[in-house]
Design a protein around this motif. Sequence first.
Motif, PDB file in Angstrom:
ATOM      1  N   ALA A  22       1.023 -37.428 -59.406  1.00 26.74           N
ATOM      2  CA  ALA A  22       2.095 -36.620 -60.008  1.00 26.74           C
ATOM      3  C   ALA A  22       2.519 -35.482 -59.078  1.00 26.74           C
ATOM      4  CB  ALA A  22       1.640 -36.065 -61.357  1.00 26.74           C
ATOM      5  N   GLU A  23       1.551 -34.835 -58.441  1.00 30.06           N
ATOM      6  CA  GLU A  23       1.885 -33.765 -57.493  1.00 30.06           C
ATOM      7  C   GLU A  23       2.701 -34.300 -56.323  1.00 30.06           C
ATOM      8  OE1 GLU A  23      -1.924 -32.129 -56.448  1.00 30.06           O
ATOM      9  OE2 GLU A  23      -2.233 -31.334 -58.474  1.00 30.06           O
ATOM     10  N   ARG A  24       2.336 -35.465 -55.831  1.00 31.58           N
ATOM     11  CA  ARG A  24       3.063 -36.069 -54.710  1.00 31.58           C
ATOM     12  C   ARG A  24       4.461 -36.507 -55.123  1.00 31.58           C
ATOM     13  NH1 ARG A  24       0.391 -37.908 -50.125  1.00 31.58           N
ATOM     14  NH2 ARG A  24       2.536 -37.889 -49.396  1.00 31.58           N
ATOM     15  N   VAL A  25       4.609 -37.031 -56.343  1.00 27.13           N
ATOM     16  CA  VAL A  25       5.936 -37.405 -56.830  1.00 27.13           C
ATOM     17  C   VAL A  25       6.845 -36.176 -56.826  1.00 27.13           C
ATOM     18  CG1 VAL A  25       7.252 -38.137 -58.875  1.00 27.13           C
ATOM     19  CG2 VAL A  25       5.238 -39.447 -58.144  1.00 27.13           C
ATOM     20  N   ALA A  26       6.361 -35.083 -57.392  1.00 31.95           N
ATOM     21  CA  ALA A  26       7.164 -33.853 -57.431  1.00 31.95           C
ATOM     22  C   ALA A  26       7.453 -33.348 -56.021  1.00 31.95           C
ATOM     23  CB  ALA A  26       6.450 -32.786 -58.256  1.00 31.95           C
ATOM     24  N   GLY A  27       6.465 -33.438 -55.139  1.00 29.51           N
ATOM     25  CA  GLY A  27       6.657 -32.967 -53.771  1.00 29.51           C
ATOM     26  C   GLY A  27       7.659 -33.795 -52.991  1.00 29.51           C
ATOM     27  N   VAL A  28       7.596 -35.105 -53.132  1.00 29.40           N
ATOM     28  CA  VAL A  28       8.540 -35.969 -52.420  1.00 29.40           C
ATOM     29  C   VAL A  28       9.951 -35.767 -52.964  1.00 29.40           C
ATOM     30  CG1 VAL A  28       9.233 -38.383 -52.057  1.00 29.40           C
ATOM     31  CG2 VAL A  28       6.872 -37.694 -51.650  1.00 29.40           C
ATOM     32  N   ALA A  29      10.075 -35.612 -54.269  1.00 31.40           N
ATOM     33  CA  ALA A  29      11.399 -35.474 -54.885  1.00 31.40           C
ATOM     34  C   ALA A  29      12.028 -34.102 -54.631  1.00 31.40           C
ATOM     35  CB  ALA A  29      11.302 -35.728 -56.378  1.00 31.40           C
ATOM     36  N   ALA A  30      11.206 -33.117 -54.311  1.00 26.08           N
ATOM     37  CA  ALA A  30      11.714 -31.746 -54.141  1.00 26.08           C
ATOM     38  C   ALA A  30      12.809 -31.689 -53.091  1.00 26.08           C
ATOM     39  CB  ALA A  30      10.566 -30.816 -53.760  1.00 26.08           C
ATOM     40  N   ASP A  31      13.853 -30.975 -53.414  1.00 24.30           N
ATOM     41  CA  ASP A  31      14.953 -30.689 -52.487  1.00 24.30           C
ATOM     42  C   ASP A  31      15.751 -31.919 -52.067  1.00 24.30           C
ATOM     43  OD1 ASP A  31      14.179 -27.983 -52.535  1.00 24.30           O
ATOM     44  OD2 ASP A  31      12.728 -28.342 -50.940  1.00 24.30           O
ATOM     45  N   LEU A  32      15.639 -33.022 -52.789  1.00 28.42           N
ATOM     46  CA  LEU A  32      16.441 -34.196 -52.458  1.00 28.42           C
ATOM     47  C   LEU A  32      17.699 -34.240 -53.306  1.00 28.42           C
ATOM     48  CD1 LEU A  32      13.866 -37.153 -52.316  1.00 28.42           C
ATOM     49  CD2 LEU A  32      14.897 -35.946 -50.388  1.00 28.42           C
ATOM     50  N   SER A  33      18.790 -34.612 -52.686  1.00 30.63           N
ATOM     51  CA  SER A  33      20.006 -34.934 -53.432  1.00 30.63           C
ATOM     52  C   SER A  33      19.909 -36.392 -53.869  1.00 30.63           C
ATOM     53  CB  SER A  33      21.224 -34.749 -52.532  1.00 30.63           C
ATOM     54  OG  SER A  33      21.186 -35.702 -51.470  1.00 30.63           O
ATOM     55  N   ILE A  34      20.820 -36.814 -54.710  1.00 31.92           N
ATOM     56  CA  ILE A  34      20.838 -38.234 -55.074  1.00 31.92           C
ATOM     57  C   ILE A  34      21.102 -39.069 -53.826  1.00 31.92           C
ATOM     58  CG2 ILE A  34      22.075 -40.024 -56.354  1.00 31.92           C
ATOM     59  CD1 ILE A  34      22.404 -38.093 -58.639  1.00 31.92           C
ATOM     60  N   ALA A  35      21.995 -38.602 -52.970  1.00 36.79           N
ATOM     61  CA  ALA A  35      22.293 -39.344 -51.731  1.00 36.79           C
ATOM     62  C   ALA A  35      21.029 -39.505 -50.882  1.00 36.79           C
ATOM     63  CB  ALA A  35      23.392 -38.647 -50.939  1.00 36.79           C
ATOM     64  N   ASP A  36      20.235 -38.455 -50.788  1.00 39.57           N
ATOM     65  CA  ASP A  36      18.974 -38.546 -50.043  1.00 39.57           C
ATOM     66  C   ASP A  36      18.024 -39.531 -50.724  1.00 39.57           C
ATOM     67  OD1 ASP A  36      19.784 -36.588 -48.225  1.00 39.57           O
ATOM     68  OD2 ASP A  36      18.720 -34.975 -49.281  1.00 39.57           O
ATOM     69  N   ALA A  37      17.929 -39.438 -52.045  1.00 39.20           N
ATOM     70  CA  ALA A  37      16.978 -40.263 -52.797  1.00 39.20           C
ATOM     71  C   ALA A  37      17.296 -41.754 -52.701  1.00 39.20           C
ATOM     72  CB  ALA A  37      16.936 -39.835 -54.260  1.00 39.20           C
ATOM     73  N   VAL A  38      18.567 -42.099 -52.533  1.00 39.19           N
ATOM     74  CA  VAL A  38      18.939 -43.516 -52.475  1.00 39.19           C
ATOM     75  C   VAL A  38      19.113 -44.017 -51.041  1.00 39.19           C
ATOM     76  CG1 VAL A  38      19.973 -43.429 -54.773  1.00 39.19           C
ATOM     77  CG2 VAL A  38      21.439 -43.142 -52.753  1.00 39.19           C
ATOM     78  N   TRP A  39      18.944 -43.117 -50.054  1.00 35.79           N
ATOM     79  CA  TRP A  39      19.060 -43.537 -48.648  1.00 35.79           C
ATOM     80  C   TRP A  39      17.974 -44.541 -48.324  1.00 35.79           C
ATOM     81  CZ3 TRP A  39      15.704 -42.918 -44.435  1.00 35.79           C
ATOM     82  CH2 TRP A  39      16.252 -43.277 -43.198  1.00 35.79           C
ATOM     83  N   ARG A  40      18.361 -45.533 -47.521  1.00 34.62           N
ATOM     84  CA  ARG A  40      17.419 -46.586 -47.111  1.00 34.62           C
ATOM     85  C   ARG A  40      17.473 -46.707 -45.595  1.00 34.62           C
ATOM     86  NH1 ARG A  40      19.464 -51.213 -51.192  1.00 34.62           N
ATOM     87  NH2 ARG A  40      17.661 -52.386 -50.482  1.00 34.62           N
ATOM     88  N   PRO A  41      16.313 -46.767 -44.952  1.00 37.81           N
ATOM     89  CA  PRO A  41      16.289 -46.858 -43.495  1.00 37.81           C
ATOM     90  C   PRO A  41      17.002 -48.097 -42.953  1.00 37.81           C
ATOM     91  CG  PRO A  41      14.083 -46.428 -44.356  1.00 37.81           C
ATOM     92  CD  PRO A  41      14.971 -46.677 -45.529  1.00 37.81           C
ATOM     93  N   ASP A  42      17.027 -49.155 -43.737  1.00 39.97           N
ATOM     94  CA  ASP A  42      17.848 -50.328 -43.412  1.00 39.97           C
ATOM     95  C   ASP A  42      18.198 -50.998 -44.737  1.00 39.97           C
ATOM     96  OD1 ASP A  42      16.112 -52.642 -44.102  1.00 39.97           O
ATOM     97  OD2 ASP A  42      14.915 -52.060 -42.369  1.00 39.97           O
ATOM     98  N   PRO A  43      19.113 -51.926 -44.741  1.00 42.79           N
ATOM     99  CA  PRO A  43      19.593 -52.497 -46.004  1.00 42.79           C
ATOM    100  C   PRO A  43      18.536 -53.214 -46.846  1.00 42.79           C
ATOM    101  CG  PRO A  43      21.112 -53.011 -44.220  1.00 42.79           C
ATOM    102  CD  PRO A  43      19.898 -52.402 -43.592  1.00 42.79           C
ATOM    103  N   GLU A  44      17.433 -53.591 -46.264  1.00 41.22           N
ATOM    104  CA  GLU A  44      16.385 -54.294 -47.012  1.00 41.22           C
ATOM    105  C   GLU A  44      15.236 -53.371 -47.430  1.00 41.22           C
ATOM    106  OE1 GLU A  44      16.653 -57.611 -47.922  1.00 41.22           O
ATOM    107  OE2 GLU A  44      18.672 -57.300 -47.133  1.00 41.22           O
ATOM    108  N   ALA A  45      15.270 -52.132 -47.000  1.00 43.61           N
ATOM    109  CA  ALA A  45      14.168 -51.195 -47.291  1.00 43.61           C
ATOM    110  C   ALA A  45      14.295 -50.617 -48.703  1.00 43.61           C
ATOM    111  CB  ALA A  45      14.177 -50.066 -46.266  1.00 43.61           C
ATOM    112  N   ASN A  46      13.183 -50.130 -49.215  1.00 44.50           N
ATOM    113  CA  ASN A  46      13.186 -49.447 -50.506  1.00 44.50           C
ATOM    114  C   ASN A  46      13.592 -47.995 -50.323  1.00 44.50           C
ATOM    115  OD1 ASN A  46      12.229 -51.735 -51.876  1.00 44.50           O
ATOM    116  ND2 ASN A  46      10.111 -51.213 -51.429  1.00 44.50           N
ATOM    117  N   SER A  47      14.330 -47.484 -51.291  1.00 45.55           N
ATOM    118  CA  SER A  47      14.715 -46.069 -51.281  1.00 45.55           C
ATOM    119  C   SER A  47      13.624 -45.239 -51.948  1.00 45.55           C
ATOM    120  CB  SER A  47      16.021 -45.881 -52.053  1.00 45.55           C
ATOM    121  OG  SER A  47      15.819 -46.152 -53.433  1.00 45.55           O
ATOM    122  N   ILE A  48      13.690 -43.945 -51.735  1.00 47.27           N
ATOM    123  CA  ILE A  48      12.767 -43.028 -52.412  1.00 47.27           C
ATOM    124  C   ILE A  48      12.956 -43.143 -53.919  1.00 47.27           C
ATOM    125  CG2 ILE A  48      12.173 -40.603 -52.791  1.00 47.27           C
ATOM    126  CD1 ILE A  48      13.063 -40.128 -49.829  1.00 47.27           C
TER     127      ILE A  48
END
Length: 176
Positions: A22-48
């Motif tokens: 739970a702490e890591r979920v909150a930490g990873v999500a901190a300061d992300l926009s929706i655009a950041d959260a859905v960014w994928r390193p390539d088209p087949e990768a999973n987003s945050i």
Amino acid sequence: MDETPAVTALRGVLADAFDRVAERVAGVAADLSIADAVWRPDPEANSIAWLLWHLTRVQDDHVADLAGTEQVWTSEGFVDRFGLPFPPDAHGYGHTSEDVGQVRVAPAELVEYHRAVRAATDRYLATVTAAELERVVDTSWDPPVTAAVRLVSVIDDCAEHIGQAAYVKGLLERRA
């Protein structure tokens, strides 16, 4: 309730493991926009966003099954709030790259859902006894899966996916 020192200690270890996720979920999500959260390193990768949604859905699904309760996803209305184009019982297993791209949820909403699932997990853990940990919950494996093994499996899956989400966030930050 079975209050042996070993069961009490095990409840504490399990709670600690779920707290770390739970702490890591909150930490990873901190300061992300929706655009950041859905960014994928390539088209087949999973987003945050997909990784956080998936790990939370798996925890919700599996712990609710152990507890014999309705999933937080439906009982607290997250399925409607998120408005994803999946059946209510979807949790990401078997998702295609296209499915991954459809998880477009604000990071704060993902954290809120995870906190609610964490609270449900705490309610279940408070009831855990030695007999509950030894209860067989899935006979399709050899050896059969007990509640204790299922909990370890959930923690392992969550740890793996939160590590992946942190890695994707690191790639995102380096890209900037």
